[in-house]
Scaffold this motif. Structure first.
Motif, short mmCIF file in Angstrom:
data_model
loop_
_atom_site.label_atom_id
_atom_site.label_comp_id
_atom_site.label_asym_id
_atom_site.label_seq_id
_atom_site.Cartn_x
_atom_site.Cartn_y
_atom_site.Cartn_z
N ARG A 8 0.82 -1.20 0.00
CA ARG A 8 0.00 0.00 0.00
C ARG A 8 0.87 1.26 0.00
O ARG A 8 0.59 2.21 -0.73
N GLU A 9 1.91 1.22 0.80
CA GLU A 9 2.79 2.39 0.86
C GLU A 9 3.40 2.69 -0.50
O GLU A 9 3.44 3.83 -0.93
N ILE A 10 3.85 1.64 -1.16
CA ILE A 10 4.48 1.85 -2.47
C ILE A 10 3.44 2.42 -3.43
O ILE A 10 3.71 3.37 -4.17
N SER A 11 2.25 1.87 -3.38
CA SER A 11 1.19 2.34 -4.27
C SER A 11 0.88 3.81 -4.00
O SER A 11 0.79 4.62 -4.92
N GLU A 12 0.76 4.14 -2.74
CA GLU A 12 0.42 5.52 -2.40
C GLU A 12 1.56 6.46 -2.76
O GLU A 12 1.36 7.59 -3.19
N LYS A 13 2.77 5.96 -2.62
CA LYS A 13 3.94 6.78 -2.93
C LYS A 13 3.99 7.07 -4.43
O LYS A 13 4.26 8.17 -4.85
N GLU A 14 3.70 6.04 -5.22
CA GLU A 14 3.81 6.20 -6.67
C GLU A 14 2.62 6.93 -7.28
O GLU A 14 2.75 7.63 -8.27
N THR A 15 1.44 6.70 -6.71
CA THR A 15 0.23 7.18 -7.38
C THR A 15 -0.60 8.08 -6.49
O THR A 15 -1.67 8.52 -6.89
N SER A 16 -0.13 8.34 -5.27
CA SER A 16 -0.87 9.14 -4.32
C SER A 16 -2.24 8.53 -4.03
O SER A 16 -3.15 9.20 -3.61
N GLY A 17 -2.40 7.25 -4.29
CA GLY A 17 -3.64 6.57 -3.99
C GLY A 17 -3.35 5.11 -3.77
O GLY A 17 -2.23 4.67 -3.99
N ASN A 18 -4.37 4.37 -3.32
CA ASN A 18 -4.08 2.97 -3.01
C ASN A 18 -4.62 2.04 -4.08
O ASN A 18 -4.68 0.85 -3.90
N ARG A 19 -5.03 2.59 -5.21
CA ARG A 19 -5.68 1.77 -6.20
C ARG A 19 -4.72 0.89 -6.99
O ARG A 19 -5.14 0.00 -7.71
N ARG B 105 -2.08 19.18 1.62
CA ARG B 105 -1.02 18.18 1.54
C ARG B 105 -1.36 17.13 0.49
O ARG B 105 -2.47 17.01 0.05
N ASP B 106 -0.33 16.37 0.18
CA ASP B 106 -0.48 15.26 -0.75
C ASP B 106 -0.09 14.01 0.02
O ASP B 106 0.82 14.04 0.84
N ARG B 107 -0.77 12.93 -0.23
CA ARG B 107 -0.47 11.70 0.50
C ARG B 107 0.99 11.29 0.32
O ARG B 107 1.62 10.75 1.23
N ALA B 108 1.51 11.58 -0.86
CA ALA B 108 2.90 11.19 -1.14
C ALA B 108 3.87 11.83 -0.15
O ALA B 108 4.94 11.30 0.12
N PHE B 109 3.49 12.99 0.40
CA PHE B 109 4.38 13.68 1.35
C PHE B 109 4.69 12.80 2.56
O PHE B 109 5.74 12.92 3.17
N ASP B 110 3.74 11.93 2.89
CA ASP B 110 3.92 11.13 4.10
C ASP B 110 5.05 10.12 3.98
O ASP B 110 5.48 9.55 4.96
N PHE B 111 5.49 9.91 2.77
CA PHE B 111 6.53 8.90 2.58
C PHE B 111 7.92 9.52 2.42
O PHE B 111 8.90 8.84 2.21
#
Lengths: 608, 297, 346, 620
Positions: A126-137, D484-490
């Motif tokens: 999930r973290e990788i997904s959110e990191k790459e796409t800003s979402g969990n899809r 904010r953007d969720r990506a910021f959290d990482f």
């Protein structure tokens, strides 16, 4: 080089993209030249929270069914995947989320269920997904990438497949998913691989006249329709047949065909038969409940001797039943399910390639014998993906209409003339001097209502007997035998999607030294009694496994041959377990042996 | 629509208010399985509020449905429910109501169920004026079978069965129901839960066949047409000066499909099916109506 | 009915595994869970140099087959990192946010290679040898007859060094205060052992003399992959740089618990921490030595296995004190080569 | 479920927005006139919300609006960021270097599962570093009151109080014993941690509003000394902020006078004196092997300084262990990186010297750990007979500081620790005599001193003016969309760049930490969750569709049936519901919320709102 034989299960909750991930996986691997058999299980809920499993078996050589044990399990939702950890073999891999959103109680995380012999691979999906796409899809894509990286598959074919999958969406969506895949892939490559799941090289096909593709039964039906030059289609959505209409909706307009979604099945079959009357190659597709609705209109098709093709993909029944589970329980409805003596042709392909052949042949037969033809699939076959070799040139006719010729039309055209081959020359609307009236009432040769006893007897015989000609049809495999030749201890008589499991069981039984062969029966109505009797003569014990409760096929055979068989029925909503069939085959082989010994003893006694 | 004020809201005050209100009694225990964000949640909230406000007891309520996403509805309310077959909602509901006048019968269904497969029944239940409420969840798409075109899908809408655009002109359900003789016709919108609740309340309170059309986005399969974003910009309230006894004015208003007016279109008091049946009973010189007799005890 | 006790062991090395076996013997009905970061079952890290002899199948390193754990009904939680121990609720939180309740807890998480703070910036240019995966990684990148530069030179490192040399690689040890760790070797004795090292074909380089390491850099193309630059401008080149500065106990997850920590978990001779339900054993603990009046680490295979057994006994109601059975002296064998009790295991 | 008893009184507090627009107290006011966008509340639930939900601010002794200033860095408005800091703490550039960072220990980003805390302190420094070179300080001055105030001591507490009191319109004079202001900042902290030009500039800015600084003035009762009694006569009020400038003595065996070995041995000295003398300009020498005893910043500073002065082996000896000392992990790491070794579980008990009186070693006793002390530190208990000797040439003792009271010539009540006793408003037993900072509390941190100075100044003003003039309320301000953007959290915690070791040892002035550049600071600023943002669901508009829960990155939005209310009126745990007919509301659990904004974006009925909730001080 070792042959590849990997089965991957992806398990998640509806909405996790489980099926989509499986789809990309099998498409990519088929593109890479592997043989693929795949089958998805998904819930009847809307999007809800039900369980989805996508199982993909990838091989170098052709196989016929899925394995009971998977080599890899990917969990996208632990609550659903935990019951399936046991299906992973020893030294197989379990891939899972190791950074869930919120705390879980002891035992609720999948890592608690991995046995010491299996290899755990946790990753922050999930973290990788959110990191790459800003979402969990894109969790599914990340996990897929990881899997691909871990067992060393080519990333490029996945990139292409992902791009295909998201074609028509914003480019950004494709890019994000490719990025998500690559992140997962890189991590997978970096992970020290401890399981023994490996991918070998794919075999290249040598058949120059064929194209190798990967498709499911419904898609093969569509390809068969297209190669058979289908002109019109009327349908109403129903699981698991809907995708036939969806695909045709895309394909048919491209070649001038017309497809219409009607308000219900009643309307769909009516329009199909109407189009058939007008000379169009036409079809509809449905499942059990829809077929039941169509029963009345199919009767009209029989009595009016009009061509129509009905693709029926069975699901669990009766009634709404199990809409997303597989079953072979509409055989009776397909063969018998009409008011009056309403025999029609019923074909049941056993694999994806068969779906293609039967679909195309169904149109030819419908026209040739002027009858509705049901092509009986089931959810397992409709949704099961296989790599198939399809001919580059269409093997099907453009039309098989027995057209009314000038001399037929002279002196009062008889739409239902008694002829040598019993199929009457047919005039189509728009054809000069061919005008006639169709009715659901019993009629005479001219087509006019008649309630004369002799006429009803003659017309009934005509409608029945003309179909027998289909048994000698040269272009379709009505029955086919595999395994040991000559006399065998156990003969397996199988039909439909279940035949793949029959073959696997037969091969396994032979490995154990049991003399065994399997025969598939593709034409269920009319029934090819000759070859069936021959097969039963050669078989010590006849084993008839099928996925319905009553043993509908066994009953059909027993009724038609007046000989007994060993009926074996299961209704789990999923494919039959090869292991279970094997137990039964071993038991039957022992019976056969005992009989043999008994016979010999008796013979000796006699001699003495 | 939403709290745009910055004034803080205090949770415990709100919870106390909701608990004492009684609405929760109308909910089932099970959480609805609609996709998160589905407009049907709004309708569910509206129905439970309305029943609560009208003080109709759960035991006296029957919700009948057919097949489709919306037809899952009976599972999520704490009333008597009947999940029947695709398109066959209204005949079943008619049977229930005819058997016992004392029940409040609410038929629910989607645009496919009601206007495609079940379309044949609509006109008949309307002209008979069966005293039931028909709540039509219109998302303009087939959700349960994963996104095919429906009778209310817009022109040009692309679905899996209309990959080259939908060329079938969508129905105008409001005009149909007005012309079929519905004695109460109104329209609500899932994105405006406050107004929707009021409309449901009025529809149930009406004596006769009431038809409430609800615009409700399918968040999963319709990302382009009837979305919250688009509908928010389109819907508008019915003008205050609209006369709800004027059928022609109502039909005229129903023409405005691009800026759909929300509110009560038409209302008429006339004898119901049960009234007619009672009348026939009387005319035939028969005894007292069995249903009414039971209720009288 | 009395619920069976749940014994939880953190760490699946020799200490933890031995403890689990003893626990099962003494408390047949209990639940036993071993939590480990490793994805592999227990293997001896002493065997890892065999990787360079071509033994690369991980299964061959396993001390017990998977069935062993199933037969003893020991639950293994692999790939799981402990992030917190809440001693008041008797709960362990894992990295994947699962909580596990325990009745008694044994911390045997061992030690991890210590890296002096001044070298931390160069961590990405070094290779460790702590796990099978790490060993395979070194094997993969080390060219045939390649050169390893070993920093520090503790006994783990020297064991690897002698094995590497036998396999045809060259090894240079940058000596300093951690050389021969955990043995304390000073003065003339140290000189003897240094000489012995050379006789074993281990090249040595006095790091202190060169005023310590200034930086570690990637080598130029065509040159060995790494170079070490000393403060006196001496430069050493090698294919792989590996730090061996002894072990630092892995205790960070215990900080929230009420078990005392100095460098390791502080325990009494019965291996009890300051919390009555928590025990510690192996390289992770410092044991109170009554005679010396100080907390001491005890290293070596024999010691840590004995600790696992003692802890398990005491977790099930016994009061046995741990007594070291291992000779701690570094010595020379008949051939004049270094031998250490630290290298011995069954 | 606890029933709420407090009713909202918020309506009474709604004030006209226009009068507040643009004042420094209310930054970023939305000037749109359409709907109500600003609301003020003194409801304890709202104040409690800010206190609980902005943990960094709550744990800052000076009450710094941390999310506010970090957001400004994100927006690249470094000057504004600096000014938000200055509202609470007049020395941002200084504290950005040497603060003890209690805020980072409490930062939500560092909570279990959330990663590492935001580098709040480093960002404070970044705001100071990157503000425009011609940055304008904004001060909103009050009308002169004509009151005169004397402050004794120009350390952080005195300077903070002087600054605030001068803004409030009073005439302030500071009396300082040393030649320069700054107190411990000027003399107790090494230059490699705090460059003096930064300190001097910020001190100057703090005092230039009209504070009169008199340096070199000794307050006491001796000859030529200025007397406190005299100040009380000449001024309307006197504030004592003289700090803790005496070292805590360490009695050791073999020391002739028993209690103070530094008097007997040239090679033994106190860490505080070591640093003070160094910074007054004296030349200091250390031996080759230096032992430092103590566990605080001073001990680490002395050890690092010793390395710079040429010591080869420097060891810090702790009574407990590294885990339990009140110094940040980064500071310990940098110290070790400079070659300092840290050894635990030992208490110094004696001095070992040769015949010449030269120090040759320190005798320690081995310790075991005891229970926890009231201040959260571990106890260490020496073990009888476990003594051993560690050889060394220099011993630096840095075990704490104490206050000295003998300079006061009026009778003042003391508390049981011999510190001056003060009442709630900061006044001592003598009318008009106030006290603040370490002088009151004992040795603490610079930020505590500044916070205390700030607080006492407000109280002193209240006393002088006959009533409190200002009050703290919550300013609730609408935010249009998630910032904010969720990506910021990482994003990983960005590390403070440091000078390499060679560079550091070139001179005593080279700053070890070199400061974050513009981009690095912005990257780190992105990590801030902006905890002052409150996401709330309007239950009346909610259709319970759970679209928000679907996209939530953590278990932060819940189906609730009840809520605990704490005694102070704030919210406790949410009571979750699993059955549909129990779900009273869908609610955002602010403890879990990481302000990612995902819920806001998906809500179909737009019933989720975002507000910025800041504590502001308003004139009454």
């Amino acid at each position: 080089m070792k042959n590849t034989d990997i089965q991957i299960s992806i398990c998640g909750s509806a909405g996790d993209g489980t099926i989509a991930a499986g789809d990309i996986l099998k498409r990519a691997l088929a593109k890479g030249g592997f043989k693929v058999i795949a089958f998805d299980v998904y819930p009847p809920e809307i999007r809800g929270f039900g369980k989805c499993i996508s199982r993909v078996r990838v091989t170098t050589e052709q196989v016929y069914s899925l394995k009971h044990h998977s080599d890899v399990l990917v969990s996208l939702d632990d609550s659903h995947a935990i019951p399936h950890v046991g299906e992973v073999r020893d030294s197989g891999a379990v891939i899972y989320e190791d950074t869930p959103i919120s705390g879980v109680l002891e035992g609720s995380h999948i890592s608690a269920h991995i046995s010491p012999g299996q290899i755990p691979y946790g990753l922050p999906v999930r973290e990788i997904s959110e990191k790459e796409t800003s979402g969990n899809r894109s969790r599914n894509i990340v996990a897929l990438g990881y899997l691909a990286g871990l067992i060393g598959m080519e990333p490029e074919i996945f990139h292409e497949t992902i791009a295909d999958k998201f074609r028509g969406k914003a480019i950004k969506i494709t890019d994000m998913n490719v990025a998500a895949f690559d992140k997962g892939y890189a991590l997978g490559q970096k992970t020290f691989k401890l399981d023994d799941v490996t991918v070998g090289k794919a075999k290249k096909s040598r058949n120059k006249d064929a194209t190798i593709t990967m498709m499911n039964g419904n898609a093969a039906v569509v390809q068969g329709c297209m190669d058979a030059h289908i002109k019109t289609f009327f349908g109403y959505p129903i699981t698991p047949a809907t995708t036939i209409m969806e695909k045709l909706a895309t394909e048919m307009p491209k070649v001038g065909g017309r497809l219409l979604q009607t308000e219900d099945e009643i309307s769909a079959i009516a329009a199909t038969i109407g189009a058939g009357y007008a000379g169009s190659r036409c079809a509809t597709a449905t499942s059990g409940p829809g077929l039941a609705l169509m029963a009345e209109m199919l009767g009209l098709g029989v009595v009016a001797e009009l061509p129509s093709v009905i693709f029926v993909s069975q699901r669990g029944g009766p009634s709404t039943g199990l809409p997303t589970k597989t079953e072979q329980s509409d055989l009776n409805l397909a063969v018998y399910g009409r008011g009056g003596d309403g025999q029609i042709i019923v074909l049941a392909p056993t694999n994806v390639e068969g779906c293609y052949k039967c679909a195309g042949k169904a149109f030819e037969m419908a026209e040739q014998y002027q009858t509705p033809v049901i092509v009986l699939l089931d959810l397992y076959l409709s949704n099961r993906f296989e790599t198939v070799e399809l001919p580059k040139q269409s093997p099907f006719t453009k039309t098989s209409n027995k057209a009314a010729k000038k001399k037929d039309l002279e002196g009062g055209y008889k739409r239902y003339a008694f002829t040598k081959d019993l199929a009457s020359p047919r005039a189509l609307p728009g054809q000069e001097n061919g005008m006639h009236t169709i009715t659901g009432l019993e009629h005479n040769e001219l087509g006019r209502p008649s309630d004369q006893p002799r006429m009803h007897e003659d017309m009934s015989a005509k409608r029945h007997n003309k179909l027998l000609a289909a048994l000698s049809h040269h272009d379709i495999t009505i029955e086919k035998r595999f395994g040991d030749e000559g006399d065998v201890d156990v003969g397996i008589l199988g039909w439909g999607s279940n035949f793949g499991e029959c073959l696997e069981a037969m091969f396994k039984a032979r490995e154990e030294g049991i003399r065994c062969s399997a025969m598939k029966v593709v034409m269920l109505s009319p029934l090819p009694l000759g070859p069936i009797n021959d097969f039963m003569d050669a078989s010590g014990e006849v084993f008839v496994p099928e996925l319905n409760y009553e043993g509908q096929f066994a009953n059909l055979i027993q009724g038609a041959t007046a000989r007994s068989v060993h009926s074996y029925t299961r209704v789990p909503g999923s494919p039959m377990r090869v292991e279970d069939m094997l137990v039964e085959i071993r038991r039957l082989a022992k019976i056969k042996k005992a009989k043999k010994i008994g016979k010999t003893k008796k013979a000796k006694k006699k001699a003495a | 629509m939403g709290n745009i004020s910055t004034k803080p809201v205090y949770l415990e005050d709100k919870l106390a208010e909701i608990k004492s209100d009684g609405k929760l009694e109308y909910r089932s225990k099970a959480l609805p399985t609609w996709c998160p964000g589905c407009g049907y949640f709004s309708i569910s909230e509206g129905v439970t509020s309305a029943l609560n406000n009208l003080a109709i007891k759960p035991k006296d309520t029957v919700v009948v449905s057919g097949i489709g996403c919306s037809s899952r509805f009976p599972f999520f309310v704490n009333t008597y429910g009947f999940h029947t077959l695709h398109g066959r909602t209204l005949p079943v509901a008619t049977g229930v109501k005819t058997a016992n006048d004392d029940l409040t019968v609410i038929a629910v269904g989607g645009d496919g169920d009601g206007f495609a497969i079940g379309g044949g029944h609509l006109s008949h239940v309307a002209r008979r004026n069966v005293n039931i409420t028909y709540i039509l969840f219109d998302n303009g798409i087939y959700g349960l079978t994963k996104g095919q075109t429906s009778p209310t899908s817009s022109l040009g809408f692309t679905t899996s069965t209309t990959p080259y655009e939908n060329h079938d002109r969508p129905l105008n359900p409001l005009m149909m129901m007005l012309s079929f003789g519905s004695s109460w016709v109104g329209q609500g919108y899932a994105g405006d839960p406050g107004h929707l609740g009021e409309m449901i309340e009025q529809a149930i309170a009406h004596r006769g066949f009431s038809y409430l059309h609800i615009l409700s986005p399918c968040v999963t399969f319709d990302k382009t047409d009837k979305t919250y974003g688009n509908l928010n910009m389109q819907v508008k309230p019915i003008p205050d000066d609209h006369d709800s006894s004027d059928l022609m004015a109502a039909i005229a208003m129903a023409q405005n499909v691009h800026k759909p007016p929300l509110g009560l279109y038409y209302k008429e008091d006339r004898p119901t099916l049960a009234d007619g049946l009672d009348e026939i009973t009387q005319q035939s010189g028969g005894g007292k109506n069995v249903v009414t007799a039971k209720a009288a005890e | 009915m009395v619920q069976p006790k749940h014994h939880v062991i953190i760490g699946s090395g020799i200490t933890g595994t031995q403890a689990a076996i003893t626990l099962r013997e003494r408390d047949p009905k209990s639940r036993i869970t071993i939590i480990t970061m490793s994805t592999l079952l227990f293997y001896n890290r002493y065997d890892l140099p065999d990787v360079f002899r071509g033994r690369t199948d991980w299964q061959s390193f396993l001390v017990y087959p998977p069935s062993f754990y199933e037969e003893l009904n020991i639950k293994l939680r692999r790939g799981s990192r402990v992030v917190n121990v809440d001693s008041t609720r008797k709960e362990i939180t894992l990295g994947h946010k699962e909580t596990i309740r325990y009745d008694t807890l044994l911390v045997s998480s061992g030690g991890r290679g210590y890296l002096p703070e001044e070298l931390v910036d160069f961590r990405s240019l070094m290779h460790n040898f702590a796990t099978f995966e790490a060993a395979m990684n070194v094997k993969k990148i080390l060219p045939e007859n390649g050169k390893v530069i070993m920093l520090g030179g503790d006994m783990l490192g020297l064991d690897l060094a002698r094995n590497l040399i036998q396999c045809g690689y060259t090894v240079t040890v940058i000596t300093g205060e951690h050389t021969f760790w955990p043995h304390t070797v000073e003065g003339n004795e140290r000189k003897t052992f240094m000489k012995a090292l050379e006789s074993m074909k281990v090249e040595t380089f006095d790091g202190d003399k060169a005023e310590g390491i200034a930086s570690i850099e990637e080598g130029k193309k065509g040159k060995p992959a790494r170079k070490i630059i000393f403060k006196d401008d001496t430069v050493l080149e090698g294919d792989v740089v590996m730090p061996f500065f002894g072990l630092a106990p892995a205790v960070e997850f215990m900080i929230g618990s009420d078990a005392d920590i100095e460098r390791g978990l502080l325990v009494n001779p019965e291996l009890r921490t300051t919390n009555e339900h928590i025990f510690a054993a192996g390289d992770v603990c410092q044991i109170w030595d009554k005679k010396d009046k100080s907390y001491k680490f005890f290293y070596g295979w024999k010691n840590v296995r004995a600790m696992g057994e003692v802890a398990a006994k005491n977790m099930t109601g016994d009061n046995t004190a741990f007594v070291t059975t291992q000779d701690e002296k570094l010595r020379l064998d008949k051939k004049g080569q270094i031998n250490s009790p630290f290298w011995e295991y069954d | 479920m606890a029933k709420a008893t407090t009713k909202a009184t918020t309506n009474d507090n709604v004030k006209s927005r226009s009068s507040d627009a643009g004042t420094p107290d209310s930054p970023n006011i939305i000037t749109d006139q359409g709907d109500e966008t600003i609301h003020y509340s003194d409801d304890p639930r709202d104040i409690g919300w800010v206190r609980e939900n902005v943990p960094c601010q709550a744990s800052c002794p000076a009450d710094t609006n941390i999310p506010g200033y970090i957001r400004m860095i994100m927006e690249e408005r470094h000057g504004r960021s600096y000014e938000i800091n200055r509202d609470a703490n007049v020395l941002p550039g200084v504290l950005g270097r040497i603060c003890s960072r209690p805020c980072e220990d409490s930062c939500r980003h560092g909570w279990p599962g959330n990663g590492e805390p935001v580098g709040i302190c480093n960002l404070k420094r970044a705001a100071a570093d990157h503000k425009h070179t011609s940055h304008r300080i904004s001060e909103s001055l009050y009308t002169p009151t004509g009151k005169k105030i004397a402050i004794v001591g120009a350390g952080p507490a005195g300077v903070a109080a002087a600054h605030d009191l001068s803004i409030l319109g009073h005439d302030v004079t500071i009396f300082e014993r040393e030649e320069k202001p700054g107190g411990m900042l000027q003399f107790g902290i090494p230059e490699f941690r705090l460059p003096r030009d930064i300190l001097d500039l910020e001190l100057h800015n703090a005092l230039r509003l009209g504070v009169e600084l008199k340096t070199g003035v000794n307050i006491g009762s001796g000859m030529g000394d200025t007397r406190v009694s005299g100040l009380l006569r000449d001024f309307d009020a006197v504030l004592l902020a003289t700090g803790c400038m005496a070292a805590t003595p360490l009695p050791l065996k073999n020391s002739k006078k028993g209690d103070d070995p530094s008097r007997d041995f040239r090679d033994v000295e106190y860490g505080l004196d070591f640093l003070l003398e160094l910074h007054r300009g004296e030349k200091k020498r250390v031996g080759r092997r230096v032992a430092v005893v103590g566990a605080g910043f001073t001990a680490l500073d002395c050890a690092r300084m010793a390395r710079r002065l040429g010591a080869e082996e420097v060891t810090i000896h702790l009574r407990t262990a590294e885990e339990y000392i009140p110094v940040s992990k980064e500071e310990i790491f940098e110290t070790k990186r400079e070659g300092v070794r840290i050894k635990g579980l030992r208490t110094p008990v004696g001095i070992v010297a040769d015949k010449m009186g030269r120090l040759t070693g320190v005798e320690f006793a081995q310790n075991r750990l005891g229970g926890w002390r009231a201040n959260g530190r571990r106890q260490a208990i020496p073990i009888d007979g476990s003594e051993f000797v560690e050889p060394c040439d220099t011993l630096i003792i840095a075990i704490g500081q104490i206050t000295v009271n003998d300079f006061i010539d009026v009778k003042v009540d003391l508390d049981r620790w011999s510190n001056v006793a003060i009442g709630d408003n900061g006044m001592t037993s003598v009318k008009g005599l106030f006290a603040a900072g370490d002088y009151v509390s004992g040795a603490s941190t610079a930020i505590e001193a500044i916070g205390h100075g700030h607080e006492i100044a407000l109280n002193l003003d209240g006393w002088l003016m006959g009533g409190v003039r200002r009050k703290q309320v919550v300013q609730v301000e609408k935010v249009d969309k998630p910032l904010r953007d969720r990506a910021f959290d990482f994003i990983e915690r960005q590390h403070m760049p440091t000078a390499n070791l060679d560079e550091r040892f070139k001179s005593l002035e080279v700053e070890a930490e070199t400061g974050m550049d513009h981009d690095l600071a912005k990257e780190e600023a992105k990590r801030c969750y902006l905890c002052d943002h409150k996401y709330s669901i309007d239950v009346d508009g909610c259709i319970y569709c759970r679209a928000c829960i679907e996209v939530a990155p953590r278990n932060c939005i819940k189906l609730v049936q009840g809520v605990e209310i704490n005694e102070n009126g704030t919210y406790g745990e949410l009571e979750e519901a699993s059955e549909w007919n129990k779900v009273g509301a869908i609610w955002i659990d602010n403890n879990q919320c990481i302000r990612c904004g995902a819920c806001f974006m998906v809500c179909p009925t737009r019933c989720i709102s975002i507000t910025r909730n800041q504590l502001v001080t308003r004139d009454l």
